[in-house]
Design a protein around this motif. Sequence first.
Motif, short mmCIF file in Angstrom:
data_model
loop_
_atom_site.label_atom_id
_atom_site.label_comp_id
_atom_site.label_asym_id
_atom_site.label_seq_id
_atom_site.Cartn_x
_atom_site.Cartn_y
_atom_site.Cartn_z
N THR A 1 0.82 -1.22 0.00
CA THR A 1 0.00 0.00 0.00
C THR A 1 0.86 1.27 0.00
O THR A 1 0.59 2.20 -0.75
N ASN A 2 1.87 1.28 0.87
CA ASN A 2 2.57 2.54 1.11
C ASN A 2 3.94 2.67 0.45
O ASN A 2 4.51 3.75 0.42
N ASP A 3 4.47 1.59 0.00
CA ASP A 3 5.83 1.66 -0.49
C ASP A 3 6.04 0.64 -1.62
O ASP A 3 6.91 -0.22 -1.55
N PRO A 4 5.21 0.75 -2.65
CA PRO A 4 5.21 -0.28 -3.70
C PRO A 4 6.58 -0.48 -4.35
O PRO A 4 6.87 -1.58 -4.83
N ASN A 5 7.42 0.54 -4.31
CA ASN A 5 8.76 0.38 -4.91
C ASN A 5 9.58 -0.68 -4.19
O ASN A 5 10.48 -1.28 -4.78
N HIS A 6 9.27 -0.88 -2.91
CA HIS A 6 10.06 -1.85 -2.15
C HIS A 6 9.39 -3.20 -2.01
O HIS A 6 9.91 -4.10 -1.37
N LEU A 7 8.19 -3.32 -2.59
CA LEU A 7 7.43 -4.55 -2.41
C LEU A 7 8.21 -5.78 -2.88
O LEU A 7 8.30 -6.79 -2.17
N ASP A 8 8.76 -5.69 -4.09
CA ASP A 8 9.49 -6.84 -4.64
C ASP A 8 10.64 -7.25 -3.72
O ASP A 8 10.84 -8.44 -3.45
N ASP A 9 11.38 -6.25 -3.25
CA ASP A 9 12.49 -6.55 -2.33
C ASP A 9 11.98 -7.26 -1.08
O ASP A 9 12.59 -8.23 -0.61
N MET A 10 10.87 -6.76 -0.54
CA MET A 10 10.37 -7.33 0.71
C MET A 10 9.90 -8.77 0.52
O MET A 10 10.16 -9.63 1.35
N VAL A 11 9.22 -9.01 -0.60
CA VAL A 11 8.74 -10.38 -0.84
C VAL A 11 9.94 -11.29 -1.10
O VAL A 11 9.99 -12.43 -0.62
N GLY A 12 10.92 -10.78 -1.82
CA GLY A 12 12.11 -11.58 -2.09
C GLY A 12 12.84 -11.95 -0.80
O GLY A 12 13.26 -13.09 -0.61
N GLU A 13 12.92 -10.99 0.07
CA GLU A 13 13.58 -11.18 1.37
C GLU A 13 12.82 -12.21 2.23
O GLU A 13 13.42 -13.11 2.84
N ALA A 14 11.49 -12.10 2.22
CA ALA A 14 10.67 -13.05 2.99
C ALA A 14 10.82 -14.46 2.41
O ALA A 14 10.92 -15.45 3.14
N THR A 15 10.86 -14.53 1.08
CA THR A 15 10.98 -15.83 0.43
C THR A 15 12.32 -16.47 0.77
O THR A 15 12.40 -17.69 1.00
N LYS A 16 13.37 -15.64 0.80
CA LYS A 16 14.69 -16.19 1.15
C LYS A 16 14.68 -16.72 2.57
O LYS A 16 15.29 -17.76 2.87
N ALA A 17 13.97 -16.02 3.46
CA ALA A 17 13.89 -16.49 4.85
C ALA A 17 13.16 -17.83 4.92
O ALA A 17 13.55 -18.74 5.67
N ILE A 18 12.10 -17.98 4.12
CA ILE A 18 11.35 -19.25 4.10
C ILE A 18 12.26 -20.36 3.54
O ILE A 18 12.29 -21.48 4.06
N ALA A 19 13.02 -20.03 2.50
CA ALA A 19 13.93 -21.02 1.92
C ALA A 19 14.97 -21.47 2.95
O ALA A 19 15.32 -22.65 3.04
N ARG A 20 15.46 -20.52 3.75
CA ARG A 20 16.44 -20.88 4.80
C ARG A 20 15.79 -21.80 5.84
O ARG A 20 16.42 -22.75 6.30
N LEU A 21 14.53 -21.51 6.19
CA LEU A 21 13.84 -22.38 7.15
C LEU A 21 13.71 -23.79 6.60
O LEU A 21 13.87 -24.78 7.31
N LEU A 22 13.37 -23.88 5.32
CA LEU A 22 13.20 -25.20 4.69
C LEU A 22 14.50 -25.99 4.71
O LEU A 22 14.49 -27.21 4.78
N ARG A 23 15.60 -25.29 4.63
CA ARG A 23 16.90 -25.98 4.59
C ARG A 23 17.49 -26.21 5.97
O ARG A 23 18.54 -26.83 6.09
N SER A 24 16.84 -25.70 7.01
CA SER A 24 17.45 -25.80 8.35
C SER A 24 16.88 -26.99 9.12
O SER A 24 15.98 -27.65 8.67
#
Lengths: 99, 99, 99, 99
Positions: free
Chosen positions: C76-99
């Motif tokens: 809503t407030n910062d669409p320019n950073h949305l892709d970065d944020m989703v990418g960052e969250a996805t990387k965190a999920i990927a790390r959880l899957l590998r841990s």
Amino acid sequence: MNANPDGRGYAPDKAAYIKRLRRIEGQVRGLQRMIDEDTYCIDVLTQISAVTKALQGVAVGLVEQHVKHCVVNAATNDPNHLDDMVGEATKAIARLLRS
Amino acid sequence: MNANPDGRGYAPDKAAYIKRLRRIEGQVRGLQRMIDEDTYCIDVLTQISAVTKALQGVAVGLVEQHVKHCVVNAATNDPNHLDDMVGEATKAIARLLRS
Amino acid sequence: MNANPDGRGYAPDKAAYIKRLRRIEGQVRGLQRMIDEDTYCIDVLTQISAVTKALQGVAVGLVEQHVKHCVVNAATNDPNHLDDMVGEATKAIARLLRS
Amino acid sequence: MNANPDGRGYAPDKAAYIKRLRRIEGQVRGLQRMIDEDTYCIDVLTQISAVTKALQGVAVGLVEQHVKHCVVNAATNDPNHLDDMVGEATKAIARLLRS
């Protein structure tokens, strides 16, 4: 005319996903061949780890695109369903973690 | 005449393993169809969890038979290599845990 | 005066998360006791699985609230950073899957 | 003179395991502090992955020593119970994979 005009979150990469899954299908056929040819247990296990990792990679990609498109879309256009959608995505992630 | 007279730990269940892997191969083909037909992201993820679980089930079976036959065999007939064999099996389990 | 006026996605449940983590801390102390008292290996492993599951439960809760608040907020407030944020969250999920 | 003449598989490394678990306990306390100080969700998740990985490392070590000592011991001295022991160890590994 199209029942699903927007497609899914993964729509732009459909062809790439199908290609990755075809490679995984080939790896699973390779596992059958390894068993059939009496390959050493540990080598079969190593290959199963590789296939699992490849599948998880596909899952992570789908999660990313689901959040980026479907969830964000709901946030804008259908806020009443946002909680349900995030809950549903979270349950899918929890299932992946347990699989 | 047989290059591998003893077979592998999984030898008695070879046919069953190949059958399970053939079913997993069919599931991976099903995933391609799901993507091709624009199935909802979450349903694809649920199915990926099922395939991963099925693959891990095969891996757990192989680990069990590897320990029961190959490792125990080494304990009796080749104690010098026992440590290496257990270390190798443990590394395979660690890889599964990280995949 | 508050460096983080909005709080984090998990802010409303901070106390509950800290309580869950305190219970997990107690379980890890329990593991030390089990080892110290020569508990049977398999029983220690079962307890490690329980602790890991509890930790993953905390992680899944944090992911849910991160997507529901932080990612949706960015949409809503910062669409320019949305892709970065989703990418960052996805990387965190990927790390959880590998841990 | 020895309270536990058989010891467990992990007996020779008891002190090292307790030390590793104490470090993990400290990491779990660190997680509580992170939540208490409103640390960014993703950084908490990264740290949870690290703790989970450390716990799995302990588990893998215990599995290795269990197989090397307890299972191999049963193979020599108590062959009637070997199948049960391997089955039990395999179930513990399967639980770890699902946690």
